[in-house]
Design a protein around this motif. Structure first.
Motif, mmCIF file in Angstrom:
data_model
loop_
_atom_site.group_PDB
_atom_site.id
_atom_site.type_symbol
_atom_site.label_atom_id
_atom_site.label_comp_id
_atom_site.label_asym_id
_atom_site.label_seq_id
_atom_site.Cartn_x
_atom_site.Cartn_y
_atom_site.Cartn_z
ATOM 1 N N LEU A 82 -2.935 -3.100 1.443
ATOM 2 C CA LEU A 82 -1.833 -2.387 1.025
ATOM 3 C C LEU A 82 -0.448 -2.347 2.001
ATOM 4 O O LEU A 82 0.572 -2.293 1.505
ATOM 5 N N PHE A 83 -0.689 -2.704 3.353
ATOM 6 C CA PHE A 83 0.154 -3.090 4.128
ATOM 7 C C PHE A 83 0.504 -4.705 4.264
ATOM 8 O O PHE A 83 -0.507 -5.108 4.479
ATOM 9 N N ASN A 84 1.788 -5.016 3.810
ATOM 10 C CA ASN A 84 1.709 -6.501 3.822
ATOM 11 C C ASN A 84 3.022 -6.953 4.147
ATOM 12 O O ASN A 84 4.038 -6.680 3.342
ATOM 13 N N ILE A 230 8.097 11.702 -2.710
ATOM 14 C CA ILE A 230 7.168 12.066 -1.714
ATOM 15 C C ILE A 230 7.281 11.586 -0.225
ATOM 16 O O ILE A 230 8.197 10.464 -0.175
ATOM 17 N N SER A 231 7.040 12.035 0.805
ATOM 18 C CA SER A 231 7.163 11.584 2.177
ATOM 19 C C SER A 231 5.672 11.531 2.588
ATOM 20 O O SER A 231 4.863 12.337 2.322
ATOM 21 N N VAL A 232 5.398 10.643 3.560
ATOM 22 C CA VAL A 232 3.930 10.495 4.252
ATOM 23 C C VAL A 232 4.305 10.739 5.481
ATOM 24 O O VAL A 232 5.211 9.878 6.286
ATOM 25 N N SER A 233 3.756 11.393 6.407
ATOM 26 C CA SER A 233 3.752 11.454 7.906
ATOM 27 C C SER A 233 2.369 11.219 8.519
ATOM 28 O O SER A 233 1.426 11.790 8.109
ATOM 29 N N VAL A 234 2.263 10.314 9.461
ATOM 30 C CA VAL A 234 1.002 9.816 10.295
ATOM 31 C C VAL A 234 1.267 10.148 11.616
ATOM 32 O O VAL A 234 2.130 9.842 12.307
ATOM 33 N N ARG A 235 0.090 10.857 11.906
ATOM 34 C CA ARG A 235 0.110 11.265 13.457
ATOM 35 C C ARG A 235 -0.946 10.201 14.134
ATOM 36 O O ARG A 235 -2.213 9.989 13.543
ATOM 37 N N ALA A 236 -0.688 9.277 15.360
ATOM 38 C CA ALA A 236 -1.653 8.553 15.658
ATOM 39 C C ALA A 236 -1.141 8.385 17.361
ATOM 40 O O ALA A 236 -0.255 8.784 17.680
ATOM 41 N N PRO A 237 -2.242 7.821 17.987
ATOM 42 C CA PRO A 237 -1.953 7.561 19.590
ATOM 43 C C PRO A 237 -0.655 6.773 19.862
ATOM 44 O O PRO A 237 0.093 6.700 20.841
ATOM 45 N N LEU A 245 0.954 2.777 9.100
ATOM 46 C CA LEU A 245 -0.057 3.440 8.163
ATOM 47 C C LEU A 245 0.630 4.477 7.288
ATOM 48 O O LEU A 245 0.277 5.034 6.218
ATOM 49 N N THR A 246 1.936 4.814 7.498
ATOM 50 C CA THR A 246 2.388 5.620 6.480
ATOM 51 C C THR A 246 2.942 4.757 5.337
ATOM 52 O O THR A 246 2.666 5.263 4.238
ATOM 53 N N LYS A 247 2.983 3.430 5.321
ATOM 54 C CA LYS A 247 2.984 2.702 4.101
ATOM 55 C C LYS A 247 1.636 2.573 3.285
ATOM 56 O O LYS A 247 1.634 2.482 2.070
ATOM 57 N N VAL A 248 0.796 2.619 4.090
ATOM 58 C CA VAL A 248 -0.509 2.536 3.473
ATOM 59 C C VAL A 248 -0.983 3.609 2.819
ATOM 60 O O VAL A 248 -1.354 3.833 1.631
ATOM 61 N N VAL A 249 -0.628 4.956 3.267
ATOM 62 C CA VAL A 249 -0.896 6.264 2.475
ATOM 63 C C VAL A 249 0.142 6.513 1.383
ATOM 64 O O VAL A 249 -0.131 6.854 0.304
ATOM 65 N N LEU A 250 1.553 5.943 1.753
ATOM 66 C CA LEU A 250 2.229 6.128 0.804
ATOM 67 C C LEU A 250 1.994 5.338 -0.482
ATOM 68 O O LEU A 250 2.124 5.692 -1.734
ATOM 69 N N PRO A 258 -9.516 5.365 4.580
ATOM 70 C CA PRO A 258 -10.333 5.096 5.804
ATOM 71 C C PRO A 258 -9.351 4.291 6.952
ATOM 72 O O PRO A 258 -9.991 4.308 7.846
ATOM 73 N N ALA A 259 -8.183 3.603 6.576
ATOM 74 C CA ALA A 259 -7.679 3.003 7.645
ATOM 75 C C ALA A 259 -7.192 4.058 8.502
ATOM 76 O O ALA A 259 -6.864 3.630 9.727
ATOM 77 N N LEU A 260 -7.045 5.332 8.243
ATOM 78 C CA LEU A 260 -6.475 6.328 9.229
ATOM 79 C C LEU A 260 -7.484 6.680 10.346
ATOM 80 O O LEU A 260 -7.322 6.706 11.615
ATOM 81 N N ALA A 261 -8.854 6.995 9.935
ATOM 82 C CA ALA A 261 -9.916 7.015 10.685
ATOM 83 C C ALA A 261 -10.094 6.019 11.613
ATOM 84 O O ALA A 261 -10.649 6.169 12.945
#
Length: 270
Positions: A82-84, A230-237, A245-250, A258-261
């Motif tokens: 998905l991310f490429n 839509i918009s996607v927001s991702v929290r990460a360290p 990961l925003t592109k993966v979820v979008l 699963p890529a988030l966890a």
């Protein structure tokens, strides 16, 4: 607190820190370095050199470029494509990016491996194709800027590169997330503490091209443009991870992908 802003990476980079002006200057220097190394537009950048390279060429790149390319490959594997970052031919075809040479736009093949990171900082070009790290390099620059502030002694601060941001220190950083249906107003307010937040949406880049809706966001598996409101927001360290990961979820529409966890991240969709 010192607050400064400069234009880099195709956006406005805003840095706030409780350190000295020198700390902020060092942070901006890291952002400028990423801009120089990873620009799709600059013919002298590492990314442009990789795009011009012939299959089986081996290039020595800056360690930061190698790290971004390696992380991009990891994100591609985690997301099952998905991310490429090899989606650049699509973006050139849609006039979102300028062609890096006059040889014609290569066909976009979602499963095609265009490069391989060998022992750092070497990268092998595997196939004729182009990469664009715009979906991850901005977050990486934010991480480098934060690390520069911390090395310079800043106890707290926040680096914001056009909505990709990371805060650190013993305080909360308030962040407003745009309403994708009306980007001029906020739809959510979140607080960050020692973490990063990245948001992706098509509301500023979506447009018509050759009779179809396109944007600067691409589903890496199908090569189709992402144009939903839509918009996607991702929290990460780390901001680079959140950015990717925003592109993966979008693309997946799955806020529990699963890529988030696997990346110690979480997401929400507006």
């Amino acid at each position: 607190m010192i607050r400064r802003a400069q234009p880099w990476l195709g956006t406005l980079v805003d840095i706030t820190a409780d350190g000295a002006q020198q700390a902020v200057s060092l942070a901006f220097a890291e952002v400028a370095l990423v801009h120089r190394l990873m620009s799709f537009h600059d013919a002298a950048s590492d990314i442009s050199r990789l795009n011009r390279a012939a299959p089986d060429d081996v290039l020595e790149v800056h360690p930061h470029t190698w790290q971004v390319l390696q992380l991009a490959a990891q994100m591609a594997e985690l997301s099952q494509g998905l991310f490429n970052i090899a989606c650049a031919p699509r973006l050139v075809d849609w006039l979102c990016l300028p062609p890096p040479n006059d040889a014609g736009i290569p066909a976009y093949q979602p499963s095609l491996a265009v490069y391989h990171c060998e022992q750092g900082p070497l990268v092998r070009k595997l196939a004729h194709g182009w990469v664009d790290v715009g979906g991850i390099a901005k977050g990486y620059a934010v991480d480098l800027a934060v690390e520069a502030l911390q090395r310079a002694g800043a106890a707290s601060g926040c680096v914001n590169a056009g909505g990709d941001l990371r805060g650190f220190g013993d305080r909360d950083w308030p962040v407003a997330v745009r309403d994708p249906m009306a980007p001029g107003r906020a739809a959510a307010q979140v607080l960050l503490r020692d973490e990063a937040l990245a948001t992706s949406a098509a509301y500023f880049s979506a447009r018509q091209h050759d009779g179809r809706a396109v944007s600067a966001l691409v589903d890496g598996r199908s090569g189709e443009p992402l144009v939903d409101s839509i918009s996607v927001s991702v929290r990460a360290p780390r901001c680079a991870v959140a950015d990717a990961l925003t592109k993966v979820v979008l693309a997946s529409g799955d806020a529990q992908h699963p890529a988030l966890a696997a990346s110690q991240a979480s997401a929400f969709i507006i």
